[in-house]
Scaffold this motif. Structure first.
Motif, PDB file in Angstrom:
ATOM      1  N   UNK A  41      36.677  16.134   7.013  1.00 27.93           N
ATOM      2  CA  UNK A  41      38.097  16.174   7.350  1.00 27.93           C
ATOM      3  C   UNK A  41      38.424  15.280   8.529  1.00 27.93           C
ATOM      4  N   UNK A  42      37.431  14.923   9.343  1.00 30.89           N
ATOM      5  CA  UNK A  42      37.657  14.061  10.499  1.00 30.89           C
ATOM      6  C   UNK A  42      38.038  12.646  10.093  1.00 30.89           C
ATOM      7  N   UNK A  43      37.734  12.262   8.854  1.00 29.36           N
ATOM      8  CA  UNK A  43      38.142  10.935   8.378  1.00 29.36           C
ATOM      9  C   UNK A  43      39.211  11.063   7.291  1.00 29.36           C
ATOM     10  N   UNK A  44      39.892  12.219   7.272  1.00 27.30           N
ATOM     11  CA  UNK A  44      41.042  12.471   6.383  1.00 27.30           C
ATOM     12  C   UNK A  44      40.673  12.729   4.936  1.00 27.30           C
ATOM     13  N   UNK A  45      39.440  13.124   4.666  1.00 24.05           N
ATOM     14  CA  UNK A  45      39.109  13.627   3.337  1.00 24.05           C
ATOM     15  C   UNK A  45      39.735  15.013   3.208  1.00 24.05           C
ATOM     16  N   UNK A  46      40.471  15.242   2.137  1.00 26.19           N
ATOM     17  CA  UNK A  46      41.301  16.442   2.052  1.00 26.19           C
ATOM     18  C   UNK A  46      40.538  17.667   1.558  1.00 26.19           C
ATOM     19  N   UNK A  47      39.415  17.961   2.230  1.00 27.29           N
ATOM     20  CA  UNK A  47      38.642  19.145   1.851  1.00 27.29           C
ATOM     21  C   UNK A  47      39.194  20.372   2.578  1.00 27.29           C
ATOM     22  N   UNK A  48      38.456  21.468   2.539  1.00 24.63           N
ATOM     23  CA  UNK A  48      38.993  22.751   2.983  1.00 24.63           C
ATOM     24  C   UNK A  48      39.330  22.781   4.470  1.00 24.63           C
ATOM     25  N   UNK A  49      38.469  22.263   5.319  1.00 29.12           N
ATOM     26  CA  UNK A  49      38.756  22.303   6.753  1.00 29.12           C
ATOM     27  C   UNK A  49      39.961  21.435   7.094  1.00 29.12           C
ATOM     28  N   UNK A  50      40.117  20.328   6.371  1.00 22.42           N
ATOM     29  CA  UNK A  50      41.301  19.484   6.555  1.00 22.42           C
ATOM     30  C   UNK A  50      42.558  20.258   6.197  1.00 22.42           C
TER      31      UNK A  50
END
Length: 223
Positions: free
Chosen positions: A166-175
């Motif tokens: 999520x730190x690189x904007x991958x839209x997984x759960x933590x994002x």
């Protein structure tokens, strides 16, 4: 000091949570398949491969196992563009997870291979099987069965590590959880929900992989 919890404010954003879960599972599925295959290939090189290829594989395994996953991810996403290689957040996440799982699974599979009795290999060679046929049909299946619980645990670790993506904007759960709390300022509730979902995903993934191993990989085999 009384704390008023409002989980409804988080659960009303369920489409974001569902999308995050889908991305997390998708990243995990792809990285599990490719990462384990990469690990098997590296384990073969380190145990039975050409001697000239072993130092390179050993260096890769040690490099990945002794550096943080987030550094590997940032190198792929932020570092490679300096060399002219630009990847999307999703592709960067997949590649980082595959490379990471490949290194760890290589050592896990290698441990299983090294416990194979020498007589079993000699019997296969006496039946005119090639080295590769012996590895695929005689050595690998029981080795995988012996280390399957460790492989499953490592896959789950990589799945949980996908939260970093999520730190690189991958839209997984933590994002998704971070996006929800930025909208309604319910950070405590948002991450409690995310924690519960990760726990359920871990339990479900372990059960699914154990069932898959028993049903399709090992059957009634006894290693």
């Amino acid at each position: 000091m009384a704390i008023e919890l409002d989980f409804a404010a988080v659960l009303t954003e369920w489409p974001l949570l569902v999308k995050g879960v889908a991305w997390t599972l998708g990243l995990t599925a792809v990285s599990a398949v490719l990462g384990v295959l990469l690990g098997i290939g590296c384990a073969w090189v380190r145990t039975q491969g050409p001697s000239w290829s072993r130092p390179g594989v050993a260096a890769y395994v040690e490099l990945i196992r002794n550096t943080p996953f987030i550094v590997q991810l940032f190198f792929i996403f932020f570092g490679l563009p300096a060399m002219g290689v630009r990847l999307s957040p999703e592709w960067s996440s997949v590649i980082a997870m595959v490379i990471n799982l490949g290194a760890y699974s290589a050592e896990i599979v290698r441990a299983g291979i090294q416990t194979t009795p020498a007589g079993q290999i000699e019997a296969a060679m006496s039946l005119a099987l090639s080295r590769m046929q012996t590895f695929i049909h005689v050595v690998l299946p029981p080795a995988l069965q012996r280390v399957w619980p460790a492989l499953v645990s490592q896959i789950i670790i990589v799945m949980l590590g996908s939260a970093v993506c999520g730190q690189i904007s991958t839209e997984e759960l933590s994002f998704a959880a971070n996006l929800i709390q930025s909208r309604n300022f319910r950070a405590f509730e948002a991450f409690i929900v995310a924690t519960a979902i990760y726990l359920l995903l871990s339990i479900a993934t372990r059960a699914t992989l154990n069932w898959f191993g028993q049903r399709f990989l090992f059957g009634g085999r006894r290693g």
